[in-house]
Scaffold this motif. Structure first.
Motif, PDB file in Angstrom:
ATOM      1  N   TRP A   1      11.825  60.757 -15.368  1.00 55.49           N
ATOM      2  CA  TRP A   1      12.661  61.774 -15.911  1.00 55.49           C
ATOM      3  C   TRP A   1      12.100  63.313 -15.862  1.00 55.49           C
ATOM      4  O   TRP A   1      11.085  63.324 -16.131  1.00 55.49           O
ATOM      5  CB  TRP A   1      13.030  61.425 -17.457  1.00 55.49           C
ATOM      6  N   MET A   2      12.771  64.126 -15.460  1.00 55.57           N
ATOM      7  CA  MET A   2      12.609  65.565 -15.353  1.00 55.57           C
ATOM      8  C   MET A   2      13.203  66.345 -16.408  1.00 55.57           C
ATOM      9  O   MET A   2      14.459  66.223 -16.570  1.00 55.57           O
ATOM     10  CB  MET A   2      12.868  65.978 -13.909  1.00 55.57           C
ATOM     11  N   VAL A   3      12.241  67.027 -17.038  1.00 54.24           N
ATOM     12  CA  VAL A   3      12.966  68.353 -17.945  1.00 54.24           C
ATOM     13  C   VAL A   3      12.329  69.369 -17.774  1.00 54.24           C
ATOM     14  O   VAL A   3      11.184  69.506 -17.483  1.00 54.24           O
ATOM     15  CB  VAL A   3      12.251  67.653 -19.399  1.00 54.24           C
ATOM     16  N   VAL A   4      13.418  70.296 -17.643  1.00 52.71           N
ATOM     17  CA  VAL A   4      13.187  71.713 -17.066  1.00 52.71           C
ATOM     18  C   VAL A   4      13.455  72.646 -18.263  1.00 52.71           C
ATOM     19  O   VAL A   4      14.490  72.640 -19.105  1.00 52.71           O
ATOM     20  CB  VAL A   4      13.975  72.246 -15.993  1.00 52.71           C
ATOM     21  N   THR A   5      12.420  73.531 -18.837  1.00 52.14           N
ATOM     22  CA  THR A   5      12.825  74.408 -19.706  1.00 52.14           C
ATOM     23  C   THR A   5      12.525  75.859 -19.195  1.00 52.14           C
ATOM     24  O   THR A   5      11.578  76.159 -18.385  1.00 52.14           O
ATOM     25  CB  THR A   5      11.737  74.204 -20.761  1.00 52.14           C
ATOM     26  N   LEU A   6      13.215  76.857 -19.703  1.00 48.37           N
ATOM     27  CA  LEU A   6      13.188  78.149 -19.597  1.00 48.37           C
ATOM     28  C   LEU A   6      12.824  78.786 -20.940  1.00 48.37           C
ATOM     29  O   LEU A   6      13.491  78.773 -21.752  1.00 48.37           O
ATOM     30  CB  LEU A   6      14.430  78.926 -18.995  1.00 48.37           C
ATOM     31  N   ASN A   7      11.497  79.444 -21.064  1.00 50.79           N
ATOM     32  CA  ASN A   7      11.020  79.989 -22.287  1.00 50.79           C
ATOM     33  C   ASN A   7      11.162  78.923 -23.410  1.00 50.79           C
ATOM     34  O   ASN A   7      11.398  79.422 -24.348  1.00 50.79           O
ATOM     35  CB  ASN A   7      11.837  81.313 -22.700  1.00 50.79           C
ATOM     36  N   GLY A   8      10.815  77.882 -22.977  1.00 46.17           N
ATOM     37  CA  GLY A   8      10.769  76.488 -23.994  1.00 46.17           C
ATOM     38  C   GLY A   8      12.220  76.022 -24.290  1.00 46.17           C
ATOM     39  O   GLY A   8      12.262  75.132 -25.042  1.00 46.17           O
ATOM     40  N   ALA A   9      13.370  76.685 -23.728  1.00 47.32           N
ATOM     41  CA  ALA A   9      14.684  76.058 -24.197  1.00 47.32           C
ATOM     42  C   ALA A   9      15.039  75.019 -22.896  1.00 47.32           C
ATOM     43  O   ALA A   9      15.090  75.693 -21.815  1.00 47.32           O
ATOM     44  CB  ALA A   9      15.678  77.409 -24.142  1.00 47.32           C
ATOM     45  N   ARG A  10      15.507  74.079 -23.140  1.00 49.75           N
ATOM     46  CA  ARG A  10      15.807  72.901 -22.289  1.00 49.75           C
ATOM     47  C   ARG A  10      17.222  73.305 -21.357  1.00 49.75           C
ATOM     48  O   ARG A  10      18.146  73.616 -22.134  1.00 49.75           O
ATOM     49  CB  ARG A  10      15.923  71.859 -22.771  1.00 49.75           C
ATOM     50  N   VAL A  11      17.013  72.969 -20.236  1.00 51.00           N
ATOM     51  CA  VAL A  11      18.292  73.046 -19.375  1.00 51.00           C
ATOM     52  C   VAL A  11      18.857  71.544 -19.250  1.00 51.00           C
ATOM     53  O   VAL A  11      18.191  70.696 -18.724  1.00 51.00           O
ATOM     54  CB  VAL A  11      18.079  73.374 -17.832  1.00 51.00           C
ATOM     55  N   TRP A  12      19.880  71.285 -20.122  1.00 47.86           N
ATOM     56  CA  TRP A  12      20.457  70.062 -20.329  1.00 47.86           C
ATOM     57  C   TRP A  12      21.378  69.726 -19.028  1.00 47.86           C
ATOM     58  O   TRP A  12      22.254  70.269 -18.624  1.00 47.86           O
ATOM     59  CB  TRP A  12      21.170  70.035 -21.387  1.00 47.86           C
ATOM     60  N   VAL A  13      20.788  68.767 -18.283  1.00 50.49           N
ATOM     61  CA  VAL A  13      21.535  68.262 -17.021  1.00 50.49           C
ATOM     62  C   VAL A  13      22.556  67.123 -17.588  1.00 50.49           C
ATOM     63  O   VAL A  13      22.215  65.899 -18.042  1.00 50.49           O
ATOM     64  CB  VAL A  13      20.286  67.606 -15.993  1.00 50.49           C
ATOM     65  N   THR A  14      23.819  67.578 -17.388  1.00 48.70           N
ATOM     66  CA  THR A  14      24.813  66.733 -18.093  1.00 48.70           C
ATOM     67  C   THR A  14      25.846  66.470 -17.183  1.00 48.70           C
ATOM     68  O   THR A  14      26.769  65.887 -17.552  1.00 48.70           O
ATOM     69  CB  THR A  14      25.351  67.176 -19.495  1.00 48.70           C
ATOM     70  N   ASN A  15      26.020  66.847 -15.997  1.00 52.49           N
ATOM     71  CA  ASN A  15      27.074  66.842 -14.815  1.00 52.49           C
ATOM     72  C   ASN A  15      26.671  66.183 -13.428  1.00 52.49           C
ATOM     73  O   ASN A  15      26.578  66.897 -12.607  1.00 52.49           O
ATOM     74  CB  ASN A  15      27.496  68.460 -14.571  1.00 52.49           C
ATOM     75  N   PRO A  16      26.638  64.650 -13.546  1.00 54.98           N
ATOM     76  CA  PRO A  16      26.565  64.052 -14.928  1.00 54.98           C
ATOM     77  C   PRO A  16      25.116  63.739 -15.434  1.00 54.98           C
ATOM     78  O   PRO A  16      24.166  64.616 -14.719  1.00 54.98           O
ATOM     79  CB  PRO A  16      27.180  62.738 -14.138  1.00 54.98           C
TER      80      PRO A  16
END
Length: 244
Positions: free
Chosen positions: A163-178
């Motif tokens: 599972w990949m989790v990307v954050t910008l300045n600690g805030a997560r970019v939520w991958v939901t599409n899909p």
């Protein structure tokens, strides 16, 4: 008692054997010699400043499971309508170029850690398999975030199961599409273990993440930078990069 000692001894031998045969996770700080590149590139330690059309491509393919890649990105002088980015691809042989889209190169898994619309909007996209059968295919599983600042810290963590989790300045970019499926996650895990992931960073004009960003700017004068690149992972293919 004898049986217990024998079992412990066998366990110790197996653990030592696995440690000797499995690549070890290390911290790397890749520098200019660890990349091929083209265009107007200025190197700054473990990073670069890119002006206009260009690209930086790694000479190493990493297993990032249980690890991460992180860097500082500056898009202050990047123009809207121009794509500046940092992503991975997984070639069968390092370090030939491949990505998820059909073209004059092989297709392979591509994980877009960040694709920017100039100095405006970021998108993270999983592209696991090279077809249009749904899930994280050529169209991808994606999520977006407006830039938290003109200079920001990017971090992509990979769990041991893919599972990949990307954050910008600690805030997560939520991958939901899909939302990526378990099959997509398994595909990432299998590919990381077998082929690894090599890094790319480019700037070009064409597709950009859609959003409220304004019109298209000039590619030739668009500038962005990646600095303080750090990779925690193990080398699967290619050369061993500079350590930190």
């Amino acid at each position: 008692m004898c049986s217990l000692i024998a079992s412990c001894f066998i366990f110790l031998i197996l653990a030592i054997s696995q440690a000797m045969t499995s690549p070890q996770m290390q911290m790397y700080c890749p520098v200019q010699n660890d990349f091929t590149y083209g265009g107007n590139i200025q190197w700054i330690g473990s990073g670069w400043i890119m002006t206009g059309s260009g690209g930086v491509h790694g000479k190493t393919s990493f297993n990032l499971l249980g690890g991460y890649v992180e860097f500082d990105m500056n898009t202050t002088y990047a123009h809207t309508g121009i794509n500046n980015n940092f992503y991975t691809s997984s070639p069968s042989t390092c370090c030939a170029y491949c990505d998820i889209q059909p073209g004059n190169h092989p297709q392979c898994m591509e994980m877009d850690i960040i694709e920017n619309n100039g100095n405006c909007l970021a998108q993270t996209t999983w592209h696991t398999w090279p077809n249009k059968n749904g899930d994280c295919d050529e169209n991808g599983c994606w999520g977006q975030m407006y830039h938290p600042a003109s200079t920001f810290h990017v971090r992509a963590e990979f769990s041991t199961d893919g599972w990949m989790v990307v954050t910008l300045n600690g805030a997560r970019v939520w991958v939901t599409n899909p939302v990526p499926s378990n099959n997509a996650k398994q595909y990432v895990m299998d590919t990381m273990q077998k082929l690894g992931a090599m890094f790319h960073s480019t700037q070009w004009q064409g597709w950009v993440p859609g959003g409220n960003c304004g019109g298209s700017g000039d590619l030739n004068s668009s500038v962005f930078s990646v600095e303080n690149l750090r990779v925690y992972g193990s080398v699967v293919q290619g050369q061993v990069p500079a350590s930190c």
